[in-house]
Write a protein that holds these residues in place. Structure first.
Motif, mmCIF file in Angstrom:
data_model
loop_
_atom_site.group_PDB
_atom_site.id
_atom_site.type_symbol
_atom_site.label_atom_id
_atom_site.label_comp_id
_atom_site.label_asym_id
_atom_site.label_seq_id
_atom_site.Cartn_x
_atom_site.Cartn_y
_atom_site.Cartn_z
ATOM 1 N N SER A 188 -3.726 -4.739 2.305
ATOM 2 C CA SER A 188 -3.758 -6.111 2.920
ATOM 3 C C SER A 188 -4.195 -5.322 4.089
ATOM 4 O O SER A 188 -4.089 -6.846 3.968
ATOM 5 C CB SER A 188 -1.856 -5.708 2.706
ATOM 6 O OG SER A 188 -1.343 -4.996 3.110
ATOM 7 N N HIS A 189 -4.943 -4.700 3.998
ATOM 8 C CA HIS A 189 -5.046 -4.555 5.528
ATOM 9 C C HIS A 189 -7.512 -4.747 5.307
ATOM 10 O O HIS A 189 -7.626 -4.581 6.190
ATOM 11 C CB HIS A 189 -4.504 -3.803 6.739
ATOM 12 C CG HIS A 189 -5.315 -2.744 6.295
ATOM 13 N ND1 HIS A 189 -4.554 -1.316 4.732
ATOM 14 C CD2 HIS A 189 -5.884 -0.902 6.819
ATOM 15 C CE1 HIS A 189 -5.144 -0.202 4.595
ATOM 16 N NE2 HIS A 189 -6.130 -0.062 5.652
ATOM 17 N N MET A 190 -7.282 -4.820 4.390
ATOM 18 C CA MET A 190 -8.672 -4.855 3.637
ATOM 19 C C MET A 190 -9.018 -6.444 3.055
ATOM 20 O O MET A 190 -8.302 -6.303 2.094
ATOM 21 C CB MET A 190 -8.454 -3.277 2.916
ATOM 22 C CG MET A 190 -8.861 -2.151 3.732
ATOM 23 S SD MET A 190 -9.410 -1.208 2.235
ATOM 24 C CE MET A 190 -8.865 0.439 2.839
ATOM 25 N N PHE B 108 -8.706 -12.049 1.653
ATOM 26 C CA PHE B 108 -7.542 -10.776 2.097
ATOM 27 C C PHE B 108 -6.232 -10.928 0.201
ATOM 28 O O PHE B 108 -6.103 -12.142 0.145
ATOM 29 C CB PHE B 108 -6.765 -10.691 2.891
ATOM 30 C CG PHE B 108 -7.235 -10.267 3.809
ATOM 31 C CD1 PHE B 108 -8.145 -11.428 5.173
ATOM 32 C CD2 PHE B 108 -7.710 -8.822 4.578
ATOM 33 C CE1 PHE B 108 -8.856 -10.559 6.205
ATOM 34 C CE2 PHE B 108 -8.136 -8.622 5.598
ATOM 35 C CZ PHE B 108 -8.790 -9.933 6.555
ATOM 36 N N ARG C 290 -3.530 -11.244 0.123
ATOM 37 C CA ARG C 290 -2.036 -11.720 0.010
ATOM 38 C C ARG C 290 -2.383 -13.184 0.367
ATOM 39 O O ARG C 290 -1.542 -14.438 0.051
ATOM 40 C CB ARG C 290 -1.712 -11.733 1.407
ATOM 41 C CG ARG C 290 -2.517 -12.222 2.838
ATOM 42 C CD ARG C 290 -1.821 -12.083 4.126
ATOM 43 N NE ARG C 290 -2.918 -11.988 5.522
ATOM 44 C CZ ARG C 290 -3.363 -11.446 5.911
ATOM 45 N NH1 ARG C 290 -3.258 -10.282 5.347
ATOM 46 N NH2 ARG C 290 -4.143 -11.212 6.593
ATOM 47 N N ALA D 97 -1.151 -10.216 11.398
ATOM 48 C CA ALA D 97 -1.557 -11.293 11.279
ATOM 49 C C ALA D 97 -2.776 -10.562 9.957
ATOM 50 O O ALA D 97 -2.274 -11.376 8.786
ATOM 51 C CB ALA D 97 -2.280 -12.628 11.267
ATOM 52 N N ARG D 98 -3.135 -9.323 10.711
ATOM 53 C CA ARG D 98 -4.010 -8.788 9.961
ATOM 54 C C ARG D 98 -3.787 -8.277 8.665
ATOM 55 O O ARG D 98 -4.233 -7.811 7.595
ATOM 56 C CB ARG D 98 -4.922 -8.030 11.179
ATOM 57 C CG ARG D 98 -5.617 -6.236 10.889
ATOM 58 C CD ARG D 98 -7.404 -7.277 11.625
ATOM 59 N NE ARG D 98 -8.346 -7.539 9.989
ATOM 60 C CZ ARG D 98 -8.950 -6.601 10.118
ATOM 61 N NH1 ARG D 98 -9.309 -5.036 10.422
ATOM 62 N NH2 ARG D 98 -9.910 -6.398 8.806
ATOM 63 N N VAL D 99 -2.566 -7.061 9.186
ATOM 64 C CA VAL D 99 -2.111 -6.759 7.636
ATOM 65 C C VAL D 99 -1.376 -7.647 6.703
ATOM 66 O O VAL D 99 -1.164 -6.860 5.242
ATOM 67 C CB VAL D 99 -1.436 -5.572 8.253
ATOM 68 C CG1 VAL D 99 -0.758 -4.362 7.175
ATOM 69 C CG2 VAL D 99 -1.744 -4.403 9.068
ATOM 70 N N GLY D 100 -0.758 -8.716 7.201
ATOM 71 C CA GLY D 100 -0.723 -9.267 5.956
ATOM 72 C C GLY D 100 1.197 -8.821 5.646
ATOM 73 O O GLY D 100 1.492 -7.649 5.555
#
Lengths: 252, 294, 206
Positions: A82-84, A126, A128, C203-206
């Motif tokens: 999720s961070h990529m 992303f 999400r 926010a970056r990681v979601g």
């Protein structure tokens, strides 16, 4: 590819030969050991006894990390990082293999096209921001990014609704026609098996009930269990109708 | 990776801001002090006097206890600070107590020069001795005016002490050996200055004290007389590193001119200004030098 | 107010010293807490006694811990940093363990299945995903340590504690406030900054 295996209790006394370049579906109810069996191929699970041979080589002798980088892996929960971004996700294995940047970028675009996503729109997104179906398309792209010889898919379309699942299955057929990867596909959905498989391995309670081409299984189920399983399927009905239509055509 | 970067920044920040070790710029004299008002004020007086004589002085006041100040001198973190002859003798050199002020001075001067390369400049008349204090009413009630009597009565009394008092050889352990007795019913430690509050609040019967503390007058306390002369004299003197003296030889004359000016009365007066009027140590120092300008 | 206005330079220096103490304490704390936290995350049998031990350190009054530290390593900033690091373990070890165990199992399975080594999994997937929670723990530890670092005033460690205790010595409340107000402000500001960092990381990681 071969699985001689007398595993621990999840799977016992399984011996399979997997046809290269084709889609082999491991079909059976939940808990019958098919996921466990699948995960012995990339050694996420280690068999208590027996061996997994890839091109005659015991996979126990291969460095597990190398093995996994050469084996595609798609799971039901998708597991996109999720961070990529989408592009970064797809690029994971090629980056691990230290492909040159340009080759990776080209491959990402190529794969996005292959799974039915517009590269320009999806590269920088992303996970999400994507729907379940889109996420799994990326998941498949990620799995085959480094051109593995073998692709393992563990109930990959189980977590989406019927319409999305149908779309993903169609995409899978499209992919299968384009690539010549050996695919091992686990599912409990009979219809899905019939749509995607070149060969089906029917499993029940850790044992193999029957294996063969879908047509052969439908025509001659080996055990009552197999017969019951396929009788419930829509596709079987259509096949029966088709067979009836064909045989009447043959006769005439 | 952000986490690692943040940590290295923190480390750098710490390294830059924590007290630095080792020597320093030879053109600057680093003046330090211990962690209580009187010492800070005297140090400020030394520093201001040196600046008036044209030297560059960097201040590192309020370093901590005697132990910390001594270590700082030995390491060269500071070049000078005010110390008491009795403290040097017993607390630092671990010598047995000596009664004669001149003898105490001679010993510390010799030993500090020999062991640490530190010079004791001229001592001041002020004798800021350690002491035990009680309220006037308790002194009256128990006829308690001497240390000998306190030694005997101690088992029924509670003591409010500053932390150093409990462990220093020239404090409680020494009193116990020298006078006998002095096994207080209870001993509780307080930060410097706060032990007087315990006394006046009634939480303690006896409090440790220094003879120049302003609270003695303002709280109407009685200092118990050191009838057997346990405590040596505690005269203030400037301690200076030999390397600093060699680099700035004029410092010696400047500081020695200050020494005779620090009398009991003078010190009590600026302690009062510091504690009651809340005057600034630097300002007290400037005022002091102005009054005694010659 | 006049005292603070007249001593802004000194107070500024003391504030920097204070930040240095806290930073050094946090750094040492992390060096110890990271391996412990990772261990506790991997193995719950080891985790339980580790948490118990850090809890004991937390409950012991910091001043008592400081006295013990001073006895063994002397006065100055060293024992204070040790006490700060010990105190922070309770917050950080638990935080790190929780941060790691709450990372999506699907993503870890995917990382492993795709062929990342254990180290690659840890640094490329687990740590980035755990970062928001880690920052939150760091924030809590930072605020706690800013308060405890005032103990430095007792042992010649420098920092804002110096003003607090000197002010108490001569009953000069303004001087005491000159030490405590900057400390409080420091805590408020760092808390706010780290909250922002946490939010952006989340926010970056979601």
């Amino acid at each position: 590819m071969r699985y001689p295996g007398a595993d621990r209790d999840a799977v016992s006394n399984v011996s399979l030969q997997i046809e290269p370049g084709a889609v082999t579906v491991l079909l059976g109810p939940s808990g019958c050991g098919k996921s466990t069996l699948l995960r012995t191929v990339n050694r996420l699970v280690i068999p208590a006894s027996g061996r997994v041979l890839l091109d005659e080589v015991d996979n126990a002798g291969i460095d597990p990390v190398e093995l996994r980088r050469g084996t595609g892996y798609v799971i039901q929960a998708v597991g996109l990082f999720s961070h990529m971004t989408v592009a970064q996700n797809i690029a994971v294995v090629p980056s691990l293999l230290k492909w040159p940047r340009a080759r990776i970028d080209a491959r990402v675009d190529e794969l996005l096209g292959l799974v039915g996503l517009d590269p320009a729109r999806y590269r920088g997104r992303f996970p999400r921001e994507l729907s379940g179906g889109e996420q799994q398309r990326v998941g498949v792209a990620r799995a085959i990014a480094a051109e593995p010889a073998v692709l393992l898919m563990d109930e990959p379309f189980g977590a989406v609704d019927a319409i999305v699942r149908a779309n993903l299955q169609q995409q899978m057929i499209h992919i299968k026609q384009r690539l010549r990867t050996t695919v091992l596909f686990v599912t409990h959905d009979v219809d899905e098996a019939l749509i995607l498989a070149d060969r089906i391995v029917v499993m029940h309670a850790g044992k193999v009930e029957q294996q063969g081409a879908p047509v052969d299984i439908l025509r001659e189920p080996a055990t009552p269990y197999v017969a019951r399983l396929f009788a419930l399927s829509d596709q079987t009905r259509r096949y029966d109708e088709l067979r009836a239509a064909l045989s009447s055509t043959e006769l005439s | 990776m952000t986490l690692t970067r943040k940590r290295s920044l923190a480390l750098i920040g710490a390294a830059l801001t924590l007290p630095s070790c080792g020597g320093g710029d030879r053109n600057v004299l680093k003046a330090g002090s211990k962690n209580f008002g009187e010492n800070i004020i005297v140090a400020e007086i030394y520093a201001a006097a040196l600046e008036r004589a044209g030297l560059h002085v960097e201040r590192r006041m309020n370093l901590g206890s005697t132990q910390i100040a001594t270590e700082a001198m030995v390491r060269g973190d500071i070049d000078l600070y005010p110390e008491y002859t009795g403290t040097g003798l017993i607390d630092v050199l671990h010598h047995t107590p000596v009664r004669s002020a001149s003898e105490v001075y001679a010993i510390v001067k010799r030993e500090y020069a020999r062991r640490y390369g530190i010079t004791w400049l001229a001592p001041s008349p002020v004798n800021d001795s350690q002491a035990l204090a009680v309220t006037a009413s308790l002194a009256e009630k128990m006829q308690l005016r001497t240390l000998s009597r306190c030694a005997v009565l101690a088992s029924g009394l509670s003591l409010a002490a500053i932390p150093e008092f409990v462990s220093r050889a020239d404090a409680l352990p020494g009193l116990q050996r020298f006078y006998g007795g002095f096994h207080f019913k209870s001993v509780r430690t307080y930060a410097i200055g706060l032990q007087y509050d315990a006394l006046t609040r009634g939480d303690a019967d006896v409090a440790t004290a220094f003879t120049t503390d302003s609270q003695i007058d303002t709280d109407h306390l009685v200092l118990l007389s050191d009838d057997k002369h346990f405590w040596p004299p505690y005269n203030i003197a400037p301690l200076v590193r030999n390397t600093a003296l060699r680099a700035h030889p004029q410092a010696q004359a400047v500081l020695n001119r200050i020494s005779p000016l620090l009398t009991d009365a003078a010190v009590r007066r600026f302690n009062e200004a510091y504690n009651l009027a809340h005057a600034d140590p630097a300002q007290i120092a400037q005022q002091f030098l102005k009054e005694h300008a010659h | 107010m006049t005292y603070i206005m007249g001593h802004l330079g000194e107070i500024g220096d003391l504030t920097l010293q204070h930040m240095g103490l806290v930073a050094a304490g946090l750094f040492l704390a992390m060096v110890i807490a990271l391996p412990l936290g990772v261990l506790a995350a991997r193995n719950s049998h080891i985790g339980a006694p580790i948490f118990a031990l850090t809890g004991v350190l937390y409950v012991i009054p910091s001043l008592a811990l400081l006295a013990v530290a001073v006895r063994y390593i002397g006065l100055g900033w060293a024992p204070v940093i040790l006490v700060l690091a010990a105190y922070a373990q309770f917050i950080l070890v638990r935080n790190i363990a929780t941060a790691l165990t709450s990372v999506s199992p699907a993503q870890i399975d995917a990382a492993r299945g795709l062929g990342m080594t254990a180290r690659q999994q840890f640094f490329r997937v687990e740590i980035p995903l755990a970062t928001p929670v880690l920052i939150s723990g760091l924030r809590l530890a930072t605020v706690a340590l800013i308060a405890i670092a005032t103990l430095g005033g007792y042992v010649g460690a420098g920092g804002l504690g110096d003003e607090i205790f000197l002010g108490l010595q001569r009953k000069y409340i303004e001087q005491t406030l000159a030490g405590s107000i900057p400390a409080a402000l420091l805590a408020i500001i760092l808390d706010a900054l780290l909250r922002l960092a946490e939010r952006s990381s989340r926010a970056r990681v979601g």
